[in-house]
Scaffold this motif. Structure first.
Motif, short mmCIF file in Angstrom:
data_model
loop_
_atom_site.label_atom_id
_atom_site.label_comp_id
_atom_site.label_asym_id
_atom_site.label_seq_id
_atom_site.Cartn_x
_atom_site.Cartn_y
_atom_site.Cartn_z
N ASP A 35 0.65 -1.23 -0.14
CA ASP A 35 0.10 -0.15 -0.14
C ASP A 35 0.84 1.37 -0.08
OD1 ASP A 35 -0.08 1.19 2.88
OD2 ASP A 35 0.28 -0.89 3.19
N ARG A 56 -2.38 1.57 -8.79
CA ARG A 56 -3.79 1.61 -8.37
C ARG A 56 -3.50 0.63 -6.78
NH1 ARG A 56 -8.91 -0.19 -11.65
NH2 ARG A 56 -10.26 -0.58 -10.02
N PRO A 58 -3.99 0.19 -2.26
CA PRO A 58 -4.69 0.64 -1.16
C PRO A 58 -4.13 1.93 -0.52
CG PRO A 58 -4.34 -1.49 -0.92
CD PRO A 58 -3.66 -1.29 -2.10
N PRO A 59 -4.71 2.72 0.23
CA PRO A 59 -6.00 2.42 1.07
C PRO A 59 -7.34 3.02 0.08
CG PRO A 59 -4.82 4.77 1.36
CD PRO A 59 -3.93 3.58 0.71
N ASP A 60 -6.95 3.61 -1.15
CA ASP A 60 -8.02 4.11 -1.86
C ASP A 60 -8.39 3.34 -3.11
OD1 ASP A 60 -8.65 6.14 0.02
OD2 ASP A 60 -7.44 7.70 -1.12
N HIS A 61 -7.49 2.43 -3.59
CA HIS A 61 -7.56 2.13 -4.77
C HIS A 61 -7.86 3.00 -6.02
CE1 HIS A 61 -7.46 -2.16 -3.62
NE2 HIS A 61 -8.18 -1.93 -2.51
N SER A 62 -7.30 4.15 -5.74
CA SER A 62 -7.50 4.95 -7.00
C SER A 62 -5.90 5.16 -7.48
CB SER A 62 -8.27 5.97 -6.89
OG SER A 62 -7.32 7.18 -5.71
N ASP A 64 -3.47 5.84 -5.82
CA ASP A 64 -2.53 6.07 -4.40
C ASP A 64 -1.14 6.04 -4.75
OD1 ASP A 64 -4.58 5.44 -1.90
OD2 ASP A 64 -5.16 5.18 -3.91
N THR B 285 -13.49 8.00 -12.13
CA THR B 285 -13.71 7.99 -10.50
C THR B 285 -12.72 8.63 -10.12
OG1 THR B 285 -14.21 5.75 -10.91
CG2 THR B 285 -14.13 6.30 -8.69
N ASP B 286 -11.41 8.70 -10.49
CA ASP B 286 -10.33 9.16 -9.54
C ASP B 286 -10.32 10.92 -9.89
OD1 ASP B 286 -10.01 6.96 -8.77
OD2 ASP B 286 -8.09 6.39 -10.19
#
Lengths: 215, 406
Positions: A35, A56, A58-62, A64, B285-286
């Motif tokens: 992460d 992509r 964690p934490p946001d799975h965008s 990060d 989304t991002d």
């Protein structure tokens, strides 16, 4: 030469694959994390030669991984960072390349890891301070006809796309079956057409590539 | 149009029309109309008279109030009677009373435009339509009967009898045409206005928006599952294959087979990637619309000029709708229009996202032709927006969407 690597990748399968590939070629993964926060901690602890991170996580799975990379670069401006992404997104590439050209930067599709030799080659080049961009990014950019690039001839655009992949002039010459002198001429024509200041060849090349990527 | 069904029936072949239920239903409609009109006329005249006379006593005010509110009762009956002519029921335009009790009911009813519209209808009905009912019934039924019966025993009167016989088959037509007209007028006046349907419409819109919202959430979930599951697995597999290739003798058949296997896996990964991108774009989304559209146009074969300037991110539902409008429009432009240039333009004005996509192609985009345009219009409508398209043959095509951000 053996590089120390901090790896960030949330999929355990993929992480094992990356570790396998890097160790196989004699590099040393000093930390493997899953992460973005652990990535920052690990870099502070280990000061690696290069960071290889998934976007992509964690934490946001965008994005990060990318945000962590940007933060790390602010902290250590010369830290080479190679980012892996499931998708080619121009916006990600552009943001990454905004990090400046003090240390190496790479943006590759995750699939490229499976071309094992080329991938490790890219890691070495980024660690050496080069800018490496996925050919797919370049291919997409070639579809775009936007202003500064419109001034380039098709041949110059070809040369620039190879520059964007981080190749040296000799290599470009081989690829296009022209002399190195011809490539040099193209490169300076490109730099001129893109209105880039003259201060150090490597730096100008990066700027040209950046102009190309932001177009 | 449902209320033209009576008239449409008139237009069919005489045999079909005369044997259908329409003449009888129309006759019943006019007969009940005439009787009910007579009743209402009597009651209201009496009430008004009594009200005016006893106004001094104070009771009169109550009686006159009853006259004023009589439209409510009359219209309720009229809505019921309309079912004879019109299979589509008219909804009640009245709101439920704001407060309990007679006072609350009165306060609500007296403030509603529907109440006064119904009173107006009652007045018009008694002053004009009721007379017409009686007149039409009289002309089409009574006249033939009178003609046929009056000259009894007069041998020279046979032309009148023939004329009467000729008038009989005409009667159903006259009756049905007038009944159809009366039903149409009733519907036009008594139908609830959009504002009065507000609650129901809002409810429908909200449920549609919920549907689209849950659909989008589901898409995001699928995209994530694909990304975290199958895609990662395949990419790792490909890395393992790559490692195995290093161990294989270069040029050996094993190396060749591993190479082929790698190509296949790469293709599978590419296909999955395209699939999950179509399901839900990650960049949307991002980072929102400008970046997602930028990525979209970067992949597009068609040169696209993007001009999206938004002071802040609109709500997710609006962004998603807008994104898919752009994606579909560009896909259509690329596939069908032979365009060489396209433009995407978006602004946020007073909480409305206006979006226009134009291309210089051959035009002729037809929503009915089964492109994704209909689905897009539904998507935009679910977000309470509007989608318009102008695509004359010969081009250019312009798609314009307005989506409110609430």
């Amino acid at each position: 030469m053996s590089l120390t690597v901090v790896l960030a990748e949330d999929s355990p399968l993929m992480r094992d694959g990356l570790v396998g590939v890097l160790t196989r070629f004699g590099h040393r993964p000093v930390a493997e994390v899953g992460d973005a926060d652990s990535l920052i901690t690990a870099v502070r602890a280990h000061r690696p030669d290069i960071v290889v991170t998934d976007i992509r996580m964690p934490p946001d799975h965008s994005d990060d991984g990318l945000r962590a990379a940007v933060a790390l670069r602010r902290e250590h401006p010369a830290l080479p960072v190679l980012v892996l992404s499931q998708y080619v997104e121009q916006s990600y590439a552009a943001r990454l390349l905004d990090l400046g050209s003090d240390g190496g930067v790479g943006y590759l599709l995750k699939d490229r890891v499976s071309a094992v030799t080329e991938f490790v080659d890219a890691v070495v080049r980024v660690a050496a301070g080069e800018t490496v961009v996925d050919p797919e990014v370049v291919r997409q950019l070639l579809h775009r006809q936007q202003d500064p690039l419109r001034r380039l001839t098709p041949r110059e655009r070809e040369v620039l796309s190879l520059m964007a992949e981080g190749r040296a002039n000799a290599e470009i010459a081989r690829q296009l079956y022209v002399t190195e002198a011809a490539v040099n001429k193209h490169v300076s024509a490109i730099l001129q057409k893109l209105d880039l200041r003259v201060d150090g060849e490597g730096h100008r090349r990066v700027l040209a590539v950046l102009a190309y990527l932001r177009a | 149009m449902h209320h033209s069904t009576a008239w449409r029936a008139v237009g069919r072949s005489p045999w079909k029309f005369l044997t259908s239920s329409w003449p009888w239903r129309s006759l019943l409609y006019l007969l009940t109309g005439g009787l009910f009109g007579a009743l209402v006329l009597t009651v209201l005249a009496a009430l008004t008279l009594a009200g005016v006379l006893s106004l001094v006593a104070g009771v009169g005010a109550v009686l006159l109030l009853g006259v004023a509110l009589s439209g409510i009762v009359v219209s309720r009956v009229e809505r019921r009677r309309l079912r004879l002519m019109d299979p589509d029921p008219l909804p009640d335009p009245h709101r439920p009373p704001a407060a309990p009790g007679v006072r609350g009911w009165l306060a609500t009813r007296l403030r509603e435009p529907a109440t006064w519209r119904e009173l107006g209808f009652t007045a018009a009905s008694l002053a004009a339509m009721w007379w017409m009912d009686v007149l039409v019934l009289g002309v089409s039924l009574a006249v033939p009967v009178l003609l046929a019966t009056s000259p009894v025993g007069d041998p020279d009167a046979w032309p009148l009898t023939v004329l009467a016989l000729c008038l009989v088959p005409v009667a159903p037509y006259t009756i049905t045409v007038w009944a159809g007209a009366r039903a149409a007028m009733t519907r036009a006046i008594l139908a609830p206005r959009d504002g009065e349907l507000g609650r129901q419409l809002t409810e429908v819109r909200a449920s549609r928006a919920r549907l689209v919202g849950s659909f989008d959430a589901e898409r995001r979930r699928i995209e994530r599952d694909l990304h975290d599951g199958a895609q990662q697995r395949l990419v790792s597999l490909n890395v393992l294959l790559g490692m195995a290739r290093l161990d294989a003798e270069p040029g050996s058949s094993v190396a060749r087979q591993l190479g082929t296997a790698q190509e296949q896996v790469t293709l599978a990964v590419d296909e999955l990637r395209e699939l999950s991108r179509g399901v839900h774009p990650k960049a949307l989304t991002d980072h929102g619309l400008p970046e997602a559209v930028g990525n979209l146009t970067a992949r597009s074969v068609l040169p696209v000029t993007v001009d999206i300037r938004l002071p802040h991110r609109p709500p997710a539902a609006v962004e998603t709708a807008a994104y898919f409008v752009v994606a579909e429009a560009l896909a259509n432009a690329t596939k069908h229009s032979a365009a060489t240039r396209a433009e995407v333009h978006a602004r946020l004005h007073a909480d409305v996202l206006t979006l226009s996509i134009s291309d210089n192609g051959v035009g002729g985009a037809d929503p009915a032709a089964g492109t994704g345009l209909v689905g897009l219009a539904d998507r935009v409508a679910a977000a309470d927006g509007r989608l318009r398209i102008s695509s004359p043959a010969g081009g250019p095509t312009l798609l314009h969407a307005e989506i409110p951000c609430r």
